[in-house]
Design a protein around this motif. Structure first.
Motif, PDB file in Angstrom:
ATOM      1  N   ASP A  65     -36.273  62.088  53.970  1.00 38.67           N
ATOM      2  CA  ASP A  65     -36.526  62.814  54.965  1.00 38.67           C
ATOM      3  C   ASP A  65     -35.450  64.093  54.841  1.00 38.67           C
ATOM      4  OD1 ASP A  65     -38.096  60.888  56.350  1.00 38.67           O
ATOM      5  OD2 ASP A  65     -36.475  59.536  56.360  1.00 38.67           O
ATOM      6  N   LYS A  66     -35.657  65.057  55.767  1.00 37.92           N
ATOM      7  CA  LYS A  66     -34.594  66.216  55.963  1.00 37.92           C
ATOM      8  C   LYS A  66     -33.905  66.003  57.015  1.00 37.92           C
ATOM      9  CE  LYS A  66     -33.876  71.067  54.944  1.00 37.92           C
ATOM     10  NZ  LYS A  66     -34.735  72.522  54.596  1.00 37.92           N
ATOM     11  N   VAL A  67     -32.488  65.379  57.064  1.00 39.11           N
ATOM     12  CA  VAL A  67     -31.922  65.028  58.000  1.00 39.11           C
ATOM     13  C   VAL A  67     -30.359  65.338  58.147  1.00 39.11           C
ATOM     14  CG1 VAL A  67     -33.582  63.083  58.791  1.00 39.11           C
ATOM     15  CG2 VAL A  67     -31.454  62.686  57.392  1.00 39.11           C
ATOM     16  N   TYR A  68     -29.811  65.536  59.294  1.00 40.50           N
ATOM     17  CA  TYR A  68     -28.471  65.902  59.331  1.00 40.50           C
ATOM     18  C   TYR A  68     -27.577  65.031  60.444  1.00 40.50           C
ATOM     19  CZ  TYR A  68     -30.842  70.114  57.263  1.00 40.50           C
ATOM     20  OH  TYR A  68     -31.817  70.859  56.860  1.00 40.50           O
ATOM     21  N   LEU A  69     -26.412  64.958  59.795  1.00 41.23           N
ATOM     22  CA  LEU A  69     -25.346  64.161  60.752  1.00 41.23           C
ATOM     23  C   LEU A  69     -25.161  64.704  62.111  1.00 41.23           C
ATOM     24  CD1 LEU A  69     -22.566  63.816  58.173  1.00 41.23           C
ATOM     25  CD2 LEU A  69     -23.883  61.994  59.065  1.00 41.23           C
ATOM     26  N   GLU A  70     -25.426  65.928  62.374  1.00 42.49           N
ATOM     27  CA  GLU A  70     -25.383  66.562  63.757  1.00 42.49           C
ATOM     28  C   GLU A  70     -26.524  65.856  64.747  1.00 42.49           C
ATOM     29  OE1 GLU A  70     -25.670  68.135  61.015  1.00 42.49           O
ATOM     30  OE2 GLU A  70     -23.854  69.484  60.984  1.00 42.49           O
ATOM     31  N   LEU A  88     -17.106  61.585  58.243  1.00 40.04           N
ATOM     32  CA  LEU A  88     -18.099  61.362  57.102  1.00 40.04           C
ATOM     33  C   LEU A  88     -18.628  62.892  56.667  1.00 40.04           C
ATOM     34  CD1 LEU A  88     -20.454  58.490  58.310  1.00 40.04           C
ATOM     35  CD2 LEU A  88     -18.953  58.271  56.562  1.00 40.04           C
ATOM     36  N   LYS A  89     -18.812  63.586  57.463  1.00 39.77           N
ATOM     37  CA  LYS A  89     -19.018  65.000  57.397  1.00 39.77           C
ATOM     38  C   LYS A  89     -17.997  65.788  56.280  1.00 39.77           C
ATOM     39  CE  LYS A  89     -21.288  69.150  59.268  1.00 39.77           C
ATOM     40  NZ  LYS A  89     -21.607  69.661  60.479  1.00 39.77           N
ATOM     41  N   THR A  90     -17.024  65.305  56.193  1.00 38.49           N
ATOM     42  CA  THR A  90     -15.793  66.204  55.347  1.00 38.49           C
ATOM     43  C   THR A  90     -15.983  65.375  53.860  1.00 38.49           C
ATOM     44  OG1 THR A  90     -14.292  64.127  55.588  1.00 38.49           O
ATOM     45  CG2 THR A  90     -14.263  65.969  57.171  1.00 38.49           C
ATOM     46  N   SER A 111     -30.718  54.418  56.797  1.00 37.45           N
ATOM     47  CA  SER A 111     -31.382  55.332  55.646  1.00 37.45           C
ATOM     48  C   SER A 111     -30.911  56.748  56.514  1.00 37.45           C
ATOM     49  CB  SER A 111     -32.689  55.200  55.550  1.00 37.45           C
ATOM     50  OG  SER A 111     -32.735  53.696  54.950  1.00 37.45           O
ATOM     51  N   PHE A 112     -30.947  57.028  57.787  1.00 43.97           N
ATOM     52  CA  PHE A 112     -30.946  58.415  58.119  1.00 43.97           C
ATOM     53  C   PHE A 112     -29.193  58.691  57.939  1.00 43.97           C
ATOM     54  CE2 PHE A 112     -29.399  61.540  61.149  1.00 43.97           C
ATOM     55  CZ  PHE A 112     -30.468  62.125  61.639  1.00 43.97           C
ATOM     56  N   LEU A 113     -28.491  57.833  58.258  1.00 40.35           N
ATOM     57  CA  LEU A 113     -26.993  58.105  57.924  1.00 40.35           C
ATOM     58  C   LEU A 113     -26.998  58.514  56.338  1.00 40.35           C
ATOM     59  CD1 LEU A 113     -25.152  56.040  60.099  1.00 40.35           C
ATOM     60  CD2 LEU A 113     -24.927  58.270  60.275  1.00 40.35           C
ATOM     61  N   ALA A 114     -27.590  57.596  55.593  1.00 39.91           N
ATOM     62  CA  ALA A 114     -27.122  57.748  54.033  1.00 39.91           C
ATOM     63  C   ALA A 114     -27.878  59.161  53.626  1.00 39.91           C
ATOM     64  CB  ALA A 114     -27.772  56.604  53.355  1.00 39.91           C
ATOM     65  N   GLN A 115     -28.937  59.425  53.874  1.00 40.05           N
ATOM     66  CA  GLN A 115     -29.729  60.799  53.422  1.00 40.05           C
ATOM     67  C   GLN A 115     -28.931  61.954  54.280  1.00 40.05           C
ATOM     68  OE1 GLN A 115     -34.153  60.592  53.003  1.00 40.05           O
ATOM     69  NE2 GLN A 115     -33.689  59.190  54.857  1.00 40.05           N
ATOM     70  N   ALA A 116     -28.414  61.839  55.551  1.00 39.18           N
ATOM     71  CA  ALA A 116     -27.725  62.806  56.312  1.00 39.18           C
ATOM     72  C   ALA A 116     -26.445  63.472  55.329  1.00 39.18           C
ATOM     73  CB  ALA A 116     -27.634  62.480  57.493  1.00 39.18           C
ATOM     74  N   ILE A 117     -25.951  62.103  54.887  1.00 39.08           N
ATOM     75  CA  ILE A 117     -24.337  62.331  54.090  1.00 39.08           C
ATOM     76  C   ILE A 117     -25.118  62.830  52.807  1.00 39.08           C
ATOM     77  CG2 ILE A 117     -22.749  61.324  52.816  1.00 39.08           C
ATOM     78  CD1 ILE A 117     -22.787  59.249  55.112  1.00 39.08           C
ATOM     79  N   GLY A 118     -26.197  62.819  52.158  1.00 40.87           N
ATOM     80  CA  GLY A 118     -26.507  63.314  51.080  1.00 40.87           C
ATOM     81  C   GLY A 118     -26.851  64.604  51.074  1.00 40.87           C
ATOM     82  N   HIS A 119     -27.553  65.095  52.136  1.00 40.14           N
ATOM     83  CA  HIS A 119     -27.762  66.527  52.706  1.00 40.14           C
ATOM     84  C   HIS A 119     -26.346  67.398  52.608  1.00 40.14           C
ATOM     85  CE1 HIS A 119     -31.833  66.845  52.783  1.00 40.14           C
ATOM     86  NE2 HIS A 119     -32.096  65.853  53.546  1.00 40.14           N
ATOM     87  N   SER A 120     -25.376  66.779  53.266  1.00 41.65           N
ATOM     88  CA  SER A 120     -24.008  67.353  53.199  1.00 41.65           C
ATOM     89  C   SER A 120     -23.467  67.396  52.067  1.00 41.65           C
ATOM     90  CB  SER A 120     -23.359  66.588  54.278  1.00 41.65           C
ATOM     91  OG  SER A 120     -23.611  66.480  55.672  1.00 41.65           O
ATOM     92  N   SER A 121     -23.556  66.482  51.042  1.00 38.71           N
ATOM     93  CA  SER A 121     -23.122  66.566  50.046  1.00 38.71           C
ATOM     94  C   SER A 121     -23.788  67.690  49.084  1.00 38.71           C
ATOM     95  CB  SER A 121     -23.002  65.024  49.109  1.00 38.71           C
ATOM     96  OG  SER A 121     -24.346  64.932  48.709  1.00 38.71           O
TER      97      SER A 121
END
Length: 251
Positions: A65-70, A88-90, A111-121
């Motif tokens: 999924d394309k998800v974001y921490l915000e 986490l966003k840092t 999974s949402f959090l994990a993928q959102a962090i992955g997108h940030s990375s």
């Protein structure tokens, strides 16, 4: 002007090429100095290349999924506060080579959090790979059959900076799978962070492996330098689907 565009193409300065017309008008209106104009178009090129790299990294990461921490609805009741999301966003844990473990029920938002962090990375230029635990072992089995096992393992152990293993613990693992997982974690220990999502708390992971010695070693490699977050509350998946549906209705 045509000659300038051709030179930009030859030099692969596609970011400057995209913004050049706008920047020329802006420079004329603002009476920019040559130095400021040059700085501005170079910043455009830098941003263009950064975004291009981020997109390449996202594709290689194979997120579901394309998800974001915000977009995560944080609250103390969910076990994830706004300050935790901001931290986490840092991506501090990547710099420190620390693991993250998200524990919670189905649909809690792990999974949402994990993928959102992955997108940030990926946006930060970090090589990332997202893989559900069951698919991980299928990919390894396929790599063995194709004669690319060592190359695949080298990618997971060394080339990928952030490895995300989703849904660990949905089933028990064979002795061979346990050894492979241990090998990956051992190679990455204090060198490359791992994010794990699971419905099973770390203490219960020992029962997933037949060999208690390997189970203990896997648990140690994952939890010795890890932040464990228990995600609670009602299904986040339903809330997220509702938001997507509402956005589609507005279009």
């Amino acid at each position: 002007m045509i000659e300038a565009v051709e030179l930009l193409n030859d030099l692969k300065f596609f970011g400057i090429k995209e913004s050049l017309d706008y920047r020329l008008v802006e420079a004329d209106k603002s009476n920019l100095s040559y130095r400021d104009f040059l700085t501005t178009i170079l910043e455009d090129e830098s941003l263009y290349r950064k975004n291009l790299k981020s997109e390449r990294l996202r594709k290689r990461a194979k997120f579901r999924d394309k998800v974001y921490l915000e977009d995560f609805k944080s609250s103390p009741d969910r076990g994830v506060t706004k300050s935790m999301v901001a931290q986490l966003k840092t991506l501090y844990f990547i710099d420190n080579n620390e693991n993250l473990i998200f524990i919670g029920g189905t649909g809690a938002g792990k999974s949402f959090l994990a993928q959102a962090i992955g997108h940030s990375s990926c946006m930060a230029g970090v090589e990332t790979y997202f893989v559900p635990a069951n698919r991980l072992f299928k990919e390894i089995e396929l790599a063995e059959a194709q004669g690319s096992y060592l190359n695949y393992m080298n990618r997971l152990s060394h080339r990928v900076k952030l490895l995300i293993i989703d849904d660990l613990g949905l089933r028990n693992y064979t002795h061979k799978e346990a050894n492979i997982l241990y090998e990956i974690l051992e190679d990455r220990y204090r060198k490359g962070p791992v994010i794990i999502t699971s419905q099973v708390k770390p203490q219960g992971w020992k029962t997933l492996f037949d060999d208690p010695v390997i189970a203990e070693a896997i648990l140690d490699r994952l939890t010795a330098c890890a932040h464990i977050v228990e995600v609670k509350g009602p299904s986040f998946r339903d809330n997220h689907k509702s938001k997507i549906k509402l956005e589609n209705e507005r279009k």
